[in-house]
Design a protein around this motif. Structure first.
Motif, PDB file in Angstrom:
ATOM      1  N   PRO A   1      15.434 -14.823  35.107  1.00 52.88           N
ATOM      2  CA  PRO A   1      16.187 -13.767  35.811  1.00 52.88           C
ATOM      3  C   PRO A   1      17.676 -14.104  35.940  1.00 52.88           C
ATOM      4  CG  PRO A   1      14.096 -14.188  36.922  1.00 52.88           C
ATOM      5  CD  PRO A   1      14.242 -15.257  35.871  1.00 52.88           C
ATOM      6  N   GLN A   2      17.993 -15.379  36.216  1.00 54.11           N
ATOM      7  CA  GLN A   2      19.407 -15.781  36.333  1.00 54.11           C
ATOM      8  C   GLN A   2      20.111 -15.742  34.964  1.00 54.11           C
ATOM      9  OE1 GLN A   2      16.803 -17.215  37.717  1.00 54.11           O
ATOM     10  NE2 GLN A   2      17.240 -17.998  39.758  1.00 54.11           N
ATOM     11  N   MET A   3      19.352 -15.917  33.896  1.00 54.33           N
ATOM     12  CA  MET A   3      19.959 -15.814  32.556  1.00 54.33           C
ATOM     13  C   MET A   3      20.448 -14.381  32.320  1.00 54.33           C
ATOM     14  SD  MET A   3      17.239 -18.175  30.410  1.00 54.33           S
ATOM     15  CE  MET A   3      16.886 -19.853  31.004  1.00 54.33           C
ATOM     16  N   PHE A   4      19.651 -13.411  32.742  1.00 55.71           N
ATOM     17  CA  PHE A   4      20.096 -12.011  32.597  1.00 55.71           C
ATOM     18  C   PHE A   4      21.296 -11.717  33.505  1.00 55.71           C
ATOM     19  CE2 PHE A   4      15.832 -11.513  30.750  1.00 55.71           C
ATOM     20  CZ  PHE A   4      16.193 -10.859  29.569  1.00 55.71           C
ATOM     21  N   ASP A   5      21.295 -12.302  34.704  1.00 54.79           N
ATOM     22  CA  ASP A   5      22.454 -12.104  35.598  1.00 54.79           C
ATOM     23  C   ASP A   5      23.728 -12.620  34.924  1.00 54.79           C
ATOM     24  OD1 ASP A   5      20.776 -11.107  37.538  1.00 54.79           O
ATOM     25  OD2 ASP A   5      20.686 -12.984  38.684  1.00 54.79           O
ATOM     26  N   LEU A   6      23.608 -13.799  34.320  1.00 50.65           N
ATOM     27  CA  LEU A   6      24.776 -14.393  33.665  1.00 50.65           C
ATOM     28  C   LEU A   6      25.249 -13.512  32.503  1.00 50.65           C
ATOM     29  CD1 LEU A   6      26.742 -16.794  33.415  1.00 50.65           C
ATOM     30  CD2 LEU A   6      25.093 -17.876  31.868  1.00 50.65           C
ATOM     31  N   ALA A   7      24.289 -13.017  31.722  1.00 52.38           N
ATOM     32  CA  ALA A   7      24.654 -12.165  30.586  1.00 52.38           C
ATOM     33  C   ALA A   7      25.396 -10.918  31.048  1.00 52.38           C
ATOM     34  CB  ALA A   7      23.394 -11.788  29.804  1.00 52.38           C
ATOM     35  N   GLU A   8      24.921 -10.333  32.148  1.00 46.39           N
ATOM     36  CA  GLU A   8      25.582  -9.126  32.678  1.00 46.39           C
ATOM     37  C   GLU A   8      26.993  -9.462  33.142  1.00 46.39           C
ATOM     38  OE1 GLU A   8      24.013  -7.587  36.359  1.00 46.39           O
ATOM     39  OE2 GLU A   8      24.489  -5.535  35.731  1.00 46.39           O
ATOM     40  N   GLU A   9      27.097 -10.576  33.870  1.00 48.38           N
ATOM     41  CA  GLU A   9      28.410 -10.984  34.397  1.00 48.38           C
ATOM     42  C   GLU A   9      29.414 -11.238  33.271  1.00 48.38           C
ATOM     43  OE1 GLU A   9      27.978 -14.495  36.882  1.00 48.38           O
ATOM     44  OE2 GLU A   9      30.004 -15.106  36.245  1.00 48.38           O
ATOM     45  N   LEU A  10      28.924 -11.793  32.154  1.00 50.44           N
ATOM     46  CA  LEU A  10      29.833 -12.143  31.051  1.00 50.44           C
ATOM     47  C   LEU A  10      30.120 -10.963  30.122  1.00 50.44           C
ATOM     48  CD1 LEU A  10      28.468 -15.693  30.145  1.00 50.44           C
ATOM     49  CD2 LEU A  10      30.606 -15.146  31.315  1.00 50.44           C
ATOM     50  N   GLY A  11      29.362  -9.861  30.277  1.00 45.42           N
ATOM     51  CA  GLY A  11      29.611  -8.694  29.422  1.00 45.42           C
ATOM     52  C   GLY A  11      28.939  -8.781  28.064  1.00 45.42           C
ATOM     53  N   ALA A  12      27.807  -9.506  27.988  1.00 45.86           N
ATOM     54  CA  ALA A  12      27.081  -9.581  26.714  1.00 45.86           C
ATOM     55  C   ALA A  12      26.392  -8.250  26.435  1.00 45.86           C
ATOM     56  CB  ALA A  12      26.044 -10.696  26.774  1.00 45.86           C
ATOM     57  N   ARG A  13      26.316  -7.880  25.155  1.00 50.02           N
ATOM     58  CA  ARG A  13      25.646  -6.627  24.804  1.00 50.02           C
ATOM     59  C   ARG A  13      24.179  -6.851  24.468  1.00 50.02           C
ATOM     60  NH1 ARG A  13      29.669  -3.424  20.851  1.00 50.02           N
ATOM     61  NH2 ARG A  13      31.606  -3.838  21.964  1.00 50.02           N
ATOM     62  N   ARG A  14      23.851  -8.086  24.154  1.00 51.80           N
ATOM     63  CA  ARG A  14      22.478  -8.400  23.757  1.00 51.80           C
ATOM     64  C   ARG A  14      22.111  -9.761  24.326  1.00 51.80           C
ATOM     65  NH1 ARG A  14      18.847  -7.146  19.427  1.00 51.80           N
ATOM     66  NH2 ARG A  14      20.213  -5.472  18.761  1.00 51.80           N
ATOM     67  N   VAL A  15      20.836  -9.918  24.684  1.00 55.09           N
ATOM     68  CA  VAL A  15      20.339 -11.220  25.139  1.00 55.09           C
ATOM     69  C   VAL A  15      19.106 -11.560  24.324  1.00 55.09           C
ATOM     70  CG1 VAL A  15      19.322 -12.519  27.054  1.00 55.09           C
ATOM     71  CG2 VAL A  15      21.178 -10.922  27.485  1.00 55.09           C
ATOM     72  N   GLU A  16      19.060 -12.784  23.872  1.00 55.88           N
ATOM     73  CA  GLU A  16      17.862 -13.251  23.186  1.00 55.88           C
ATOM     74  C   GLU A  16      17.243 -14.356  24.042  1.00 55.88           C
ATOM     75  OE1 GLU A  16      17.073 -13.997  18.643  1.00 55.88           O
ATOM     76  OE2 GLU A  16      18.004 -15.752  19.513  1.00 55.88           O
ATOM     77  N   ILE A  17      16.024 -14.117  24.485  1.00 56.57           N
ATOM     78  CA  ILE A  17      15.259 -15.153  25.195  1.00 56.57           C
ATOM     79  C   ILE A  17      14.234 -15.650  24.182  1.00 56.57           C
ATOM     80  CG2 ILE A  17      13.705 -15.656  27.128  1.00 56.57           C
ATOM     81  CD1 ILE A  17      16.399 -14.831  28.198  1.00 56.57           C
ATOM     82  N   ALA A  18      14.434 -16.856  23.706  1.00 59.64           N
ATOM     83  CA  ALA A  18      13.577 -17.357  22.621  1.00 59.64           C
ATOM     84  C   ALA A  18      12.846 -18.602  23.096  1.00 59.64           C
ATOM     85  CB  ALA A  18      14.417 -17.671  21.392  1.00 59.64           C
ATOM     86  N   HIS A  19      11.543 -18.510  23.215  1.00 55.73           N
ATOM     87  CA  HIS A  19      10.775 -19.724  23.510  1.00 55.73           C
ATOM     88  C   HIS A  19      10.973 -20.709  22.359  1.00 55.73           C
ATOM     89  CE1 HIS A  19       8.321 -19.171  27.157  1.00 55.73           C
ATOM     90  NE2 HIS A  19       8.516 -17.874  26.947  1.00 55.73           N
ATOM     91  N   THR A  20      11.033 -21.988  22.704  1.00 57.24           N
ATOM     92  CA  THR A  20      11.206 -23.050  21.702  1.00 57.24           C
ATOM     93  C   THR A  20      10.122 -22.935  20.633  1.00 57.24           C
ATOM     94  OG1 THR A  20      12.040 -24.488  23.440  1.00 57.24           O
ATOM     95  CG2 THR A  20      11.267 -25.569  21.441  1.00 57.24           C
ATOM     96  N   GLN A  21      10.536 -23.166  19.383  1.00 57.14           N
ATOM     97  CA  GLN A  21       9.573 -23.254  18.288  1.00 57.14           C
ATOM     98  C   GLN A  21       9.353 -24.743  17.994  1.00 57.14           C
ATOM     99  OE1 GLN A  21       8.182 -20.235  17.080  1.00 57.14           O
ATOM    100  NE2 GLN A  21       9.324 -19.514  18.874  1.00 57.14           N
ATOM    101  N   TYR A  22       8.111 -25.095  17.746  1.00 62.25           N
ATOM    102  CA  TYR A  22       7.791 -26.528  17.696  1.00 62.25           C
ATOM    103  C   TYR A  22       7.720 -27.064  16.269  1.00 62.25           C
ATOM    104  CZ  TYR A  22       7.600 -25.806  22.563  1.00 62.25           C
ATOM    105  OH  TYR A  22       7.991 -25.472  23.837  1.00 62.25           O
ATOM    106  N   TYR A  23       8.896 -27.112  15.628  1.00 59.66           N
ATOM    107  CA  TYR A  23       9.070 -27.800  14.349  1.00 59.66           C
ATOM    108  C   TYR A  23      10.110 -28.888  14.577  1.00 59.66           C
ATOM    109  CZ  TYR A  23       8.161 -22.904  13.203  1.00 59.66           C
ATOM    110  OH  TYR A  23       7.692 -21.634  13.184  1.00 59.66           O
ATOM    111  N   GLY A  24      10.243 -29.813  13.639  1.00 63.65           N
ATOM    112  CA  GLY A  24      11.344 -30.780  13.658  1.00 63.65           C
ATOM    113  C   GLY A  24      11.514 -31.442  15.014  1.00 63.65           C
TER     114      GLY A  24
END
Ligand code: SF4
Ligand code: FES
Length: 362
Positions: free
Chosen positions: A164-187
């Protein structure tokens, strides 16, 4: 034999140099040394060849692509070739002086990664002190220059509760898109899996958090959500299918269907130093090896999802089973699914293993 499609996107991994050390980095475990990086003129030719081949988007990535001094030249060439230019950056090296030449050169979009919303969380994952303040400043510079901004948050057990705080930050910074990506387990992610893999309860909470952000922002903010495939019953169509949409070029010029393909043994890797992109895309053994469905083992061969997920991820099958031709073990129909369930059961607060440039090839 399937008809060979046109590639849509080129991921240009300009360098493995990076000021951060994220323990889920998608770069290989053995990083490329700076002295082996492709020179500017070869990248210029490759960008032209990509546009001729039908590629629409050039994603400049790394490592940290802003570590390359010739980035404005490369952006200019890509834009001139008619490619949509996306910069994927940590923001650590991005300020007004370094960004304005990229705007002048024609950068269309920036994807800025954040490791967390708190300075402590960001320092812990990035392995660098005071990174968060530089990222916040980078976001302000990007928005002030009128360039569309996506914030990318990679989430895992240590930060997933702060969505939820990640979306707050995105709004505050004026981002047009947010990607919430769970870690992928390679490498690197696989090395740190026991510490980073979220619990099922955390995953379900993250789904609720993203759903409520979608309701809150409506059409004002685009939201992408990448779930961890360990909790799924079927794998994702990795890279949209092997050799179907993406071309990935390593810092030394190896042309790959995905960022982890260099782990596959017994393959000769095509390079832009010896062949054209068009020839590599259409004729190379590597790109044709897992393209389409003819290569598939049972149970994929007769499965009704085989042209939806294309058998999942070859590199995950290799990393977990030692066999890139096997069914992705994430799949419930795979005889090896028990490995994934065991990994979910095994969580531990082990110290993080950081990606370090000292771990490079000679
Ligand atoms: Fe996908 Fe193969 Fe599983 Fe079918 S059996 S869902 S094609 S991975
Ligand atoms: Fe290589 Fe999925 S990362 S096929």
């Amino acid at each position: 034999m399937m008809t060979i499609p046109f590639p849509m996107s080129l991921l240009a991994e300009l360098t493995h140099r990076c000021p951060l050390q994220c323990p889920y980095c998608s770069n290989p475990l053995a990083l490329e040394n700076v002295r082996n990086e492709l020179p500017t003129d070869v990248w210029m030719r490759v960008l032209d060849e990509a546009a001729d081949l039908g590629v629409l988007q050039a994603h400049f990535s790394g490592g940290e692509p802003m570590a390359r001094k010739d980035l404005p030249e490369l952006v200019r060439r890509a834009a001139k070739a008619g490619l949509y230019v996306n910069l994927i950056t940590s923001g650590i090296l991005l300020d007004e002086a370094s960004f304005i030449p990229l705007v002048d050169a024609g950068v269309d979009h920036v994807q800025l990664s954040f490791q967390d919303v708190t300075p402590e969380g960001a320092d812990l994952i990035g392995g660098m002190k005071n990174a968060q303040a530089r990222k916040l400043e980078a976001a302000r510079v990007i928005v002030a220059q009128g360039v569309p901004l996506t914030l990318n948050f990679v989430v895992h057990r240590l930060n997933v509760e702060r969505i939820p705080q990640m979306f707050d930050l995105a709004e505050e910074l004026g981002a047009r898109r947010v990607e919430i990506a769970h870690t992928q387990y390679y490498g690197w992610g696989l090395k740190n899996r026991a510490t980073l893999l979220p619990t099922r309860a955390q995953l379900e909470q993250s789904e609720r958090d993203v759903a409520s952000a979608r309701a809150r922002f409506g059409g004002e903010m685009a939201i992408d959500f990448v779930t961890p495939d360990y909790y799924a019953d079927e794998p994702k169509p990795c890279m949209g299918g092997w050799g179907q949409r993406f071309i990935n070029i390593s810092p030394t010029g190896r042309v790959l269907p995905c960022h982890a393909a260099e782990t596959i043994p017994g393959v000769s890797f095509p390079t832009v130093l010896e062949d054209s992109l068009e020839s590599i895309w259409t004729k190379s053994d590597l790109f044709n090896r897992f393209r389409g469905v003819d290569w598939m083992p049972a149970p994929c061969r007769t499965c009704d999802r085989r042209e939806e997920d294309w058998g999942g991820c070859r590199c995950q099958a290799l990393a977990l089973l030692g066999d890139a031709t096997a069914t992705d073990p994430v799949c419930r129909r795979s005889p090896d699914r028990g490995l994934i369930d065991a990994a979910i059961a095994e969580s531990a607060d082990a110290p993080l293993v950081y990606r370090r440039m000292s771990n490079h090839k000679s």
